[in-house]
Design a protein around this motif. Sequence first.
Motif, PDB file in Angstrom:
ATOM      1  N   LEU A   1       0.600  -1.330  -0.014  1.00 47.84           N
ATOM      2  CA  LEU A   1      -0.086  -0.103   0.042  1.00 47.84           C
ATOM      3  C   LEU A   1       0.855   1.321   0.047  1.00 47.84           C
ATOM      4  N   ALA A   2       1.728   1.323   0.924  1.00 52.17           N
ATOM      5  CA  ALA A   2       2.692   2.473   1.059  1.00 52.17           C
ATOM      6  C   ALA A   2       3.610   2.700  -0.330  1.00 52.17           C
ATOM      7  N   LEU A   3       3.904   1.567  -1.016  1.00 46.29           N
ATOM      8  CA  LEU A   3       4.734   1.808  -2.194  1.00 46.29           C
ATOM      9  C   LEU A   3       3.825   2.190  -3.296  1.00 46.29           C
ATOM     10  N   HIS A   4       2.765   1.725  -3.262  1.00 45.77           N
ATOM     11  CA  HIS A   4       1.558   2.015  -4.292  1.00 45.77           C
ATOM     12  C   HIS A   4       1.146   3.525  -4.236  1.00 45.77           C
ATOM     13  N   LEU A   5       0.963   4.099  -2.825  1.00 40.14           N
ATOM     14  CA  LEU A   5       0.441   5.379  -2.619  1.00 40.14           C
ATOM     15  C   LEU A   5       1.510   6.276  -2.986  1.00 40.14           C
TER      16      LEU A   5
ATOM     17  N   THR B   1      12.399   8.280   3.213  1.00 42.94           N
ATOM     18  CA  THR B   1      13.681   8.055   2.358  1.00 42.94           C
ATOM     19  C   THR B   1      13.366   8.072   0.839  1.00 42.94           C
ATOM     20  N   LEU B   2      12.245   7.472   0.380  1.00 42.61           N
ATOM     21  CA  LEU B   2      11.951   7.101  -0.901  1.00 42.61           C
ATOM     22  C   LEU B   2      11.454   8.260  -1.522  1.00 42.61           C
ATOM     23  N   VAL B   3      11.858   8.853  -2.467  1.00 41.23           N
ATOM     24  CA  VAL B   3      11.235  10.055  -3.282  1.00 41.23           C
ATOM     25  C   VAL B   3      10.228   9.690  -4.131  1.00 41.23           C
ATOM     26  N   GLY B   4       8.727   9.894  -3.868  1.00 42.18           N
ATOM     27  CA  GLY B   4       7.697   9.554  -4.563  1.00 42.18           C
ATOM     28  C   GLY B   4       6.761  10.636  -4.705  1.00 42.18           C
ATOM     29  N   VAL B   5       5.432  10.220  -5.099  1.00 47.24           N
ATOM     30  CA  VAL B   5       4.558  11.155  -5.216  1.00 47.24           C
ATOM     31  C   VAL B   5       3.562  11.308  -4.111  1.00 47.24           C
TER      32      VAL B   5
ATOM     33  N   ILE C   1      15.484  -3.990   5.013  1.00 45.36           N
ATOM     34  CA  ILE C   1      14.738  -3.355   6.074  1.00 45.36           C
ATOM     35  C   ILE C   1      13.814  -4.119   6.243  1.00 45.36           C
ATOM     36  N   CYS C   2      13.632  -4.508   7.823  1.00 48.00           N
ATOM     37  CA  CYS C   2      12.637  -5.395   8.438  1.00 48.00           C
ATOM     38  C   CYS C   2      11.665  -4.921   9.234  1.00 48.00           C
ATOM     39  N   GLU C   3      10.393  -5.591   9.455  1.00 48.89           N
ATOM     40  CA  GLU C   3       9.545  -4.845  10.394  1.00 48.89           C
ATOM     41  C   GLU C   3       8.461  -4.164   9.555  1.00 48.89           C
ATOM     42  N   SER C   4       7.205  -4.344   9.284  1.00 47.03           N
ATOM     43  CA  SER C   4       6.370  -3.571   8.265  1.00 47.03           C
ATOM     44  C   SER C   4       6.144  -1.872   8.769  1.00 47.03           C
ATOM     45  N   GLN C   5       6.181  -1.842   9.966  1.00 45.71           N
ATOM     46  CA  GLN C   5       5.924  -0.399  10.355  1.00 45.71           C
ATOM     47  C   GLN C   5       7.233   0.360  10.107  1.00 45.71           C
ATOM     48  N   ILE C   6       8.395  -0.242  10.384  1.00 46.17           N
ATOM     49  CA  ILE C   6       9.731   0.591  10.262  1.00 46.17           C
ATOM     50  C   ILE C   6       9.844   0.600   8.969  1.00 46.17           C
ATOM     51  N   ILE C   7       9.486  -0.533   7.948  1.00 51.31           N
ATOM     52  CA  ILE C   7       9.568  -0.230   6.527  1.00 51.31           C
ATOM     53  C   ILE C   7       8.529   0.974   6.049  1.00 51.31           C
ATOM     54  N   VAL C   8       7.466   0.901   6.448  1.00 49.00           N
ATOM     55  CA  VAL C   8       6.548   2.134   5.949  1.00 49.00           C
ATOM     56  C   VAL C   8       7.214   3.342   6.326  1.00 49.00           C
ATOM     57  N   GLN C   9       7.569   3.445   7.432  1.00 49.09           N
ATOM     58  CA  GLN C   9       8.283   4.701   7.955  1.00 49.09           C
ATOM     59  C   GLN C   9       9.630   5.117   7.042  1.00 49.09           C
ATOM     60  N   TYR C  10      10.243   4.117   6.798  1.00 46.81           N
ATOM     61  CA  TYR C  10      11.592   4.410   5.807  1.00 46.81           C
ATOM     62  C   TYR C  10      10.866   4.746   4.637  1.00 46.81           C
ATOM     63  N   ILE C  11       9.977   3.932   3.936  1.00 46.37           N
ATOM     64  CA  ILE C  11       9.403   4.611   2.843  1.00 46.37           C
ATOM     65  C   ILE C  11       9.317   6.037   2.814  1.00 46.37           C
ATOM     66  N   ASP C  12       8.257   6.472   3.874  1.00 41.59           N
ATOM     67  CA  ASP C  12       7.853   7.548   4.160  1.00 41.59           C
ATOM     68  C   ASP C  12       8.952   8.856   4.127  1.00 41.59           C
TER      69      ASP C  12
ATOM     70  N   ASP D   1      20.772   9.249   9.372  1.00 44.47           N
ATOM     71  CA  ASP D   1      20.787   8.390   8.337  1.00 44.47           C
ATOM     72  C   ASP D   1      19.523   7.620   8.371  1.00 44.47           C
ATOM     73  N   PRO D   2      18.875   7.553   7.454  1.00 43.17           N
ATOM     74  CA  PRO D   2      17.346   6.844   7.135  1.00 43.17           C
ATOM     75  C   PRO D   2      17.592   5.377   7.589  1.00 43.17           C
ATOM     76  N   TYR D   3      18.692   4.753   6.693  1.00 50.09           N
ATOM     77  CA  TYR D   3      18.851   3.336   7.066  1.00 50.09           C
ATOM     78  C   TYR D   3      19.111   2.950   8.280  1.00 50.09           C
ATOM     79  N   GLU D   4      20.020   3.878   8.970  1.00 48.36           N
ATOM     80  CA  GLU D   4      20.521   3.557  10.273  1.00 48.36           C
ATOM     81  C   GLU D   4      19.341   4.004  11.294  1.00 48.36           C
ATOM     82  N   ARG D   5      18.400   4.589  10.982  1.00 51.41           N
ATOM     83  CA  ARG D   5      17.296   5.063  11.708  1.00 51.41           C
ATOM     84  C   ARG D   5      16.407   4.003  11.781  1.00 51.41           C
ATOM     85  N   ALA D   6      16.368   3.128  10.690  1.00 50.35           N
ATOM     86  CA  ALA D   6      15.416   2.008  10.428  1.00 50.35           C
ATOM     87  C   ALA D   6      16.095   0.671  11.454  1.00 50.35           C
TER      88      ALA D   6
END
Lengths: 234, 212
Positions: free
Chosen positions: A24-28, A80-84, A67-78, B70-75
């Motif tokens: 969901l996060a990636l699609h959004l 770090t990853l440049v999206g729309v 990156i592991c753990e879904s909540q941590i992944i969603v926060q990382y996406i939010d 760093d975002p990866y270190e934060r994760a």
Amino acid sequence: MAGGNVELKLVGQWASAFVTRVKLALHLKGLSYEIIEEDLRNKSELLLSSNPVHKAVPVLIHNGKPICESQIIVQYIDETLVGVGPSLLPADPYERAVARFWAAYIEDKLVAPWDRVFRVKTDEERGEEMKQMLAAVDVLEGGFKECSNGKCFFGGDCVGYVDVILGGAVSYAKANEAIFGAKLFDAAKTPLLAAWMERFCELDAAKAVLQDVDTVVKHGKFLVAKNSARASNN
Amino acid sequence: MALRMKGVSYEYIEQDVLDKGELLLKYNPVHKKVPVLIHNGVPLCESQIIVQYIDEVWAGANGASILPADPYERATARFWAAYVDDKLFPAWLGILKATSQDERTEKVNKTLAVVAQLELALAQCSNGKAFFAGDSVGFLDLVVGCNLFWFEALRRMFGVVFVEEGKTPLLAAWAERFGESGAARDVVPDADRAVEFAKKLMARRGSAPAAN
């Protein structure tokens, strides 16, 4: 996205609500990724090496780093990853804390018994877990009121972090009545959450990513039967 | 510890968690637990969420940043912080709550296994530096470090040792440095107070008594 390196790989499994959150996060965010479907009864080397601590899905692999753990992944996406689209977490620190609070509540009080309700062996234990789930849904109705401020989503006008965290499980919410005989988000008891669920399902990301409800019903009934059978075989 | 790192002053309101007062029930109606930070009259609950809030509100204060930049270190820090709260805390708390010696032994072994995993995490995160976060105390140091005075209390009550040079050399050295750090020194409670509290808790619950 055509050509170039595939930067994002998602190690997942179709039935997992946790994996669904990440999708969901990636699609959004309009981000492309390669999905690597796992057979959790026969875990791949990739999964075991990228998540040695929990050996669980989802794992997001970004430029080769897991990156592991879904909540941590969603926060990382939010973060770090440049999206729309707008941020999933609000900008204001207090509102961020409120969003994190309700995401943690969903995890500990709703999702934890929800996970157990499929795995326990007796009807009595299942009843106990369902009671806990329904009690949590009652409290969450108040949480929705607090977060949404009268608007459509936990995130306000737009889908936010808590919407994604709860959204991962929407197909299971819809399947609950067919599997266990009780509506999870009952319009008569928790009208705000029931309305939220319908609205959430209308989102493009939801339509693209959420599992087919009938398939989830079949899968859920299979899990319940399998774990009950284990009990009678002991 | 987080407030100390930021140099923020605060009023501390001690709660009797075995006999919860109105204030706690009012400011944390969902969980009825400590800690609650009340900032300008508004409550914040759940310790990891509070620490992140403090980091974000007082960003740049005292030069201390609690979460990594760093975002990866934060994760990675968040991953291990979740591990500590999900696996370490319930394991050692289970030692106090155990109603039989067998159950107690099981919980001790669980705690030892988790600590062994944290030894590996420290090696990975610190990269040879003094703390989980690097040269100075950070988020994960606080999250792991707040358990240390309880480990000492458990040692005094049950003779169990969780962090020792022989088995967890990195954690043992880190624990000493952490205890002396600005964040922890004079903030972390004395282990004897924890022992006193534990005895009250165990009597209330009817747990199996300690050998000492």
